[in-house]
Motif scaffolding. Structure first.
Motif, PDB file in Angstrom:
ATOM      1  N   GLU A 157      32.516  32.615  37.750  1.00 54.23           N
ATOM      2  CA  GLU A 157      33.229  31.749  36.804  1.00 54.23           C
ATOM      3  C   GLU A 157      34.632  32.280  36.560  1.00 54.23           C
ATOM      4  OE1 GLU A 157      31.992  29.659  32.681  1.00 54.23           O
ATOM      5  OE2 GLU A 157      32.101  31.847  32.569  1.00 54.23           O
ATOM      6  N   ALA A 158      34.753  33.608  36.404  1.00 54.51           N
ATOM      7  CA  ALA A 158      36.058  34.223  36.205  1.00 54.51           C
ATOM      8  C   ALA A 158      36.940  34.047  37.442  1.00 54.51           C
ATOM      9  CB  ALA A 158      35.898  35.708  35.887  1.00 54.51           C
ATOM     10  N   LEU A 159      36.346  34.130  38.619  1.00 55.04           N
ATOM     11  CA  LEU A 159      37.092  33.882  39.858  1.00 55.04           C
ATOM     12  C   LEU A 159      37.665  32.474  39.859  1.00 55.04           C
ATOM     13  CD1 LEU A 159      37.870  34.589  42.824  1.00 55.04           C
ATOM     14  CD2 LEU A 159      35.593  33.770  43.490  1.00 55.04           C
ATOM     15  N   ALA A 160      36.842  31.508  39.494  1.00 56.58           N
ATOM     16  CA  ALA A 160      37.286  30.110  39.486  1.00 56.58           C
ATOM     17  C   ALA A 160      38.403  29.872  38.484  1.00 56.58           C
ATOM     18  CB  ALA A 160      36.102  29.194  39.174  1.00 56.58           C
ATOM     19  N   GLU A 161      38.409  30.627  37.393  1.00 61.77           N
ATOM     20  CA  GLU A 161      39.369  30.398  36.310  1.00 61.77           C
ATOM     21  C   GLU A 161      40.662  31.190  36.458  1.00 61.77           C
ATOM     22  OE1 GLU A 161      36.467  29.174  32.589  1.00 61.77           O
ATOM     23  OE2 GLU A 161      37.352  31.187  32.632  1.00 61.77           O
ATOM     24  N   GLN A 162      40.793  31.986  37.503  1.00 58.21           N
ATOM     25  CA  GLN A 162      42.028  32.737  37.682  1.00 58.21           C
ATOM     26  C   GLN A 162      43.218  31.793  37.816  1.00 58.21           C
ATOM     27  OE1 GLN A 162      42.764  36.284  37.838  1.00 58.21           O
ATOM     28  NE2 GLN A 162      40.880  36.067  36.670  1.00 58.21           N
ATOM     29  N   PRO A 163      44.376  32.176  37.261  1.00 63.94           N
ATOM     30  CA  PRO A 163      45.562  31.319  37.370  1.00 63.94           C
ATOM     31  C   PRO A 163      45.956  31.084  38.833  1.00 63.94           C
ATOM     32  CG  PRO A 163      45.887  33.072  35.749  1.00 63.94           C
ATOM     33  CD  PRO A 163      44.627  33.393  36.477  1.00 63.94           C
ATOM     34  N   GLY A 164      46.540  29.930  39.105  1.00 66.56           N
ATOM     35  CA  GLY A 164      47.002  29.611  40.447  1.00 66.56           C
ATOM     36  C   GLY A 164      46.016  28.748  41.202  1.00 66.56           C
ATOM     37  N   ASP A 165      46.510  28.180  42.320  1.00 70.15           N
ATOM     38  CA  ASP A 165      45.672  27.260  43.091  1.00 70.15           C
ATOM     39  C   ASP A 165      45.355  27.802  44.477  1.00 70.15           C
ATOM     40  OD1 ASP A 165      48.175  27.085  44.185  1.00 70.15           O
ATOM     41  OD2 ASP A 165      48.414  24.922  43.885  1.00 70.15           O
ATOM     42  N   GLY A 166      45.461  29.120  44.668  1.00 67.22           N
ATOM     43  CA  GLY A 166      45.119  29.721  45.944  1.00 67.22           C
ATOM     44  C   GLY A 166      43.625  29.708  46.193  1.00 67.22           C
ATOM     45  N   ALA A 167      43.254  29.991  47.443  1.00 70.88           N
ATOM     46  CA  ALA A 167      41.839  29.975  47.827  1.00 70.88           C
ATOM     47  C   ALA A 167      41.051  31.012  47.049  1.00 70.88           C
ATOM     48  CB  ALA A 167      41.707  30.240  49.322  1.00 70.88           C
ATOM     49  N   ARG A 168      39.805  30.685  46.753  1.00 69.63           N
ATOM     50  CA  ARG A 168      38.875  31.609  46.081  1.00 69.63           C
ATOM     51  C   ARG A 168      37.930  32.184  47.136  1.00 69.63           C
ATOM     52  NH1 ARG A 168      42.802  30.550  42.733  1.00 69.63           N
ATOM     53  NH2 ARG A 168      42.227  30.637  40.548  1.00 69.63           N
ATOM     54  N   ILE A 169      37.912  33.496  47.235  1.00 65.52           N
ATOM     55  CA  ILE A 169      37.106  34.204  48.224  1.00 65.52           C
ATOM     56  C   ILE A 169      36.133  35.113  47.483  1.00 65.52           C
ATOM     57  CG2 ILE A 169      37.159  35.796  50.175  1.00 65.52           C
ATOM     58  CD1 ILE A 169      40.111  34.881  50.596  1.00 65.52           C
ATOM     59  N   ALA A 170      34.859  35.066  47.845  1.00 69.99           N
ATOM     60  CA  ALA A 170      33.853  35.904  47.198  1.00 69.99           C
ATOM     61  C   ALA A 170      33.211  36.830  48.228  1.00 69.99           C
ATOM     62  CB  ALA A 170      32.784  35.046  46.531  1.00 69.99           C
ATOM     63  N   VAL A 171      33.201  38.122  47.905  1.00 64.82           N
ATOM     64  CA  VAL A 171      32.531  39.127  48.730  1.00 64.82           C
ATOM     65  C   VAL A 171      31.390  39.669  47.887  1.00 64.82           C
ATOM     66  CG1 VAL A 171      32.795  41.224  50.091  1.00 64.82           C
ATOM     67  CG2 VAL A 171      34.752  39.690  49.778  1.00 64.82           C
ATOM     68  N   LEU A 172      30.165  39.264  48.201  1.00 63.15           N
ATOM     69  CA  LEU A 172      29.032  39.528  47.326  1.00 63.15           C
ATOM     70  C   LEU A 172      27.977  40.378  48.027  1.00 63.15           C
ATOM     71  CD1 LEU A 172      28.621  35.962  45.769  1.00 63.15           C
ATOM     72  CD2 LEU A 172      30.077  37.854  44.995  1.00 63.15           C
ATOM     73  N   GLY A 173      27.712  41.543  47.452  1.00 60.66           N
ATOM     74  CA  GLY A 173      26.673  42.408  47.971  1.00 60.66           C
ATOM     75  C   GLY A 173      25.327  42.086  47.345  1.00 60.66           C
ATOM     76  N   GLU A 174      24.287  42.609  47.943  1.00 60.16           N
ATOM     77  CA  GLU A 174      22.911  42.396  47.477  1.00 60.16           C
ATOM     78  C   GLU A 174      22.749  42.756  46.004  1.00 60.16           C
ATOM     79  OE1 GLU A 174      18.638  41.739  48.607  1.00 60.16           O
ATOM     80  OE2 GLU A 174      20.565  41.274  49.555  1.00 60.16           O
ATOM     81  N   MET A 175      21.992  41.943  45.300  1.00 54.41           N
ATOM     82  CA  MET A 175      21.537  42.271  43.945  1.00 54.41           C
ATOM     83  C   MET A 175      20.198  42.992  44.108  1.00 54.41           C
ATOM     84  SD  MET A 175      22.425  38.663  42.004  1.00 54.41           S
ATOM     85  CE  MET A 175      21.375  37.686  43.116  1.00 54.41           C
ATOM     86  N   LEU A 176      20.194  44.273  43.885  1.00 56.82           N
ATOM     87  CA  LEU A 176      19.006  45.074  44.156  1.00 56.82           C
ATOM     88  C   LEU A 176      17.974  44.984  43.026  1.00 56.82           C
ATOM     89  CD1 LEU A 176      20.794  48.225  45.626  1.00 56.82           C
ATOM     90  CD2 LEU A 176      19.654  46.384  46.892  1.00 56.82           C
ATOM     91  N   GLU A 177      16.768  45.423  43.315  1.00 60.07           N
ATOM     92  CA  GLU A 177      15.675  45.556  42.349  1.00 60.07           C
ATOM     93  C   GLU A 177      15.217  44.215  41.762  1.00 60.07           C
ATOM     94  OE1 GLU A 177      16.555  48.491  39.382  1.00 60.07           O
ATOM     95  OE2 GLU A 177      17.314  49.929  40.837  1.00 60.07           O
ATOM     96  N   LEU A 178      15.221  43.174  42.589  1.00 62.01           N
ATOM     97  CA  LEU A 178      14.773  41.860  42.109  1.00 62.01           C
ATOM     98  C   LEU A 178      13.369  41.505  42.575  1.00 62.01           C
ATOM     99  CD1 LEU A 178      18.035  39.723  42.407  1.00 62.01           C
ATOM    100  CD2 LEU A 178      17.061  40.805  40.375  1.00 62.01           C
ATOM    101  N   GLY A 179      12.748  42.381  43.347  1.00 62.74           N
ATOM    102  CA  GLY A 179      11.357  42.168  43.739  1.00 62.74           C
ATOM    103  C   GLY A 179      11.135  40.900  44.529  1.00 62.74           C
ATOM    104  N   GLU A 180      10.000  40.246  44.285  1.00 67.10           N
ATOM    105  CA  GLU A 180       9.609  39.066  45.052  1.00 67.10           C
ATOM    106  C   GLU A 180      10.529  37.869  44.824  1.00 67.10           C
ATOM    107  OE1 GLU A 180       5.558  38.220  44.165  1.00 67.10           O
ATOM    108  OE2 GLU A 180       4.777  40.052  45.119  1.00 67.10           O
TER     109      GLU A 180
END
Length: 269
Positions: A157-180
């Motif tokens: 959400e914070a990424l989307a709300e950043q000032p400017g109209d440039g491309a939004r790029i997300a580099v997302l690593g694993e969320m660990l310890e989430l089990g099944e």
């Protein structure tokens, strides 16, 4: 106190997480005060176990967030009862909850919040968990310290709300310890990225392909699973355009800060 889907591998489900956190409240003496996050159903239920004083903060309660607006400079304007309007350098809306808690504690102890606004602004400006960096032509949001479904949503959400109209790029690593629940939660994260307007998604970890596939299906133009930190950095640098904003986030064990190091090496020569 916050109860969200995290550490599910050890606890099994969110109800067990809530039960463990309830132990904190149960240890409070009768004369102790429990500050209750009124926005969280689990926290409200846990509060019923405390016979002593309770102070509620959130969208409703003793300290209530009545309005929130993103400012052109990237900060937030908060309308908070009973203290009024505050403008704070907060890049993430979810961090407003910490402000409400700080104000709740201050008011209970008779501190004049109006006289401490500068100190509050200073505290918000030095957050260590969400740093805004300028690397070459990119604005990089460094939230690589940790991750769970709730904090991922807030960061996107914070990424989307950043000032400017440039491309939004997300580099997302694993969320660990989430089990099944891990595969389903990572697939949902791909859909959350799409909802927040991400144009390019790089996913890393055991459930990266599930995340990337769900993101593509939900409309993200470019979404791929990638394991090598440096390869991710090279790919981003190859497509770097002025005004683009990059979010880097993942669980501690994923070492996502290495992507930022790679971007520095490539773009700060």
């Amino acid at each position: 106190l916050q109860v969200a889907p995290a550490h599910l591998e050890g606890f099994g489900d969110i109800a067990a997480v809530a039960a463990a956190k309830a132990e904190i409240v149960e240890a409070l003496p009768a004369g102790g005060c429990f500050y209750v996050n009124s926005d969280n159903t689990w926290c409200r239920e846990i509060a019923e176990r405390h016979a002593g004083e309770k102070v509620y903060f959130g969208a409703t309660g003793d300290v209530a967030l009545e309005g929130i607006e993103r400012l052109p400079d990237g900060g937030l304007q908060l309308d908070i009862a009973p203290v009024g309007r505050l403008r704070l350098p907060l890049p993430v809306r979810a961090h407003a909850s910490n402000v409400l808690l700080a104000i709740a504690v201050a008011l209970r102890h008779g501190i004049d919040v109006g006289g401490q606004v500068d100190a509050l602004r200073e505290a918000c400006a030095v957050l260590t968990r969400f740093r805004i960096l300028e690397i070459g032509p990119l604005r990089v949001l460094d939230d690589s310290y940790n991750a769970n479904p709730a904090s991922m949503d807030a960061a996107l959400e914070a990424l989307a709300e950043q000032p400017g109209d440039g491309a939004r790029i997300a580099v997302l690593g694993e969320m660990l310890e989430l089990g099944e629940a891990a595969e389903a939660l990572h697939a949902n994260l791909g859909r959350v990225a799409a909802r927040h307007g991400v144009a390019r998604l790089y996913a890393r970890g055991p459930h990266a392909e599930a995340m990337a596939r769900a993101a593509r299906d939900a409309g993200v133009p470019h979404a791929k699973a990638a394991e090598d930190h440096d390869a991710i950095a090279r790919n981003i640098a190859a497509h770097a355009q002025p005004g683009a904003v990059v979010l880097v986030k993942g669980s501690r064990g994923m070492r996502m800060e290495n992507v930022i190091g790679g971007l520095r090496a490539l773009l700060e020569k």
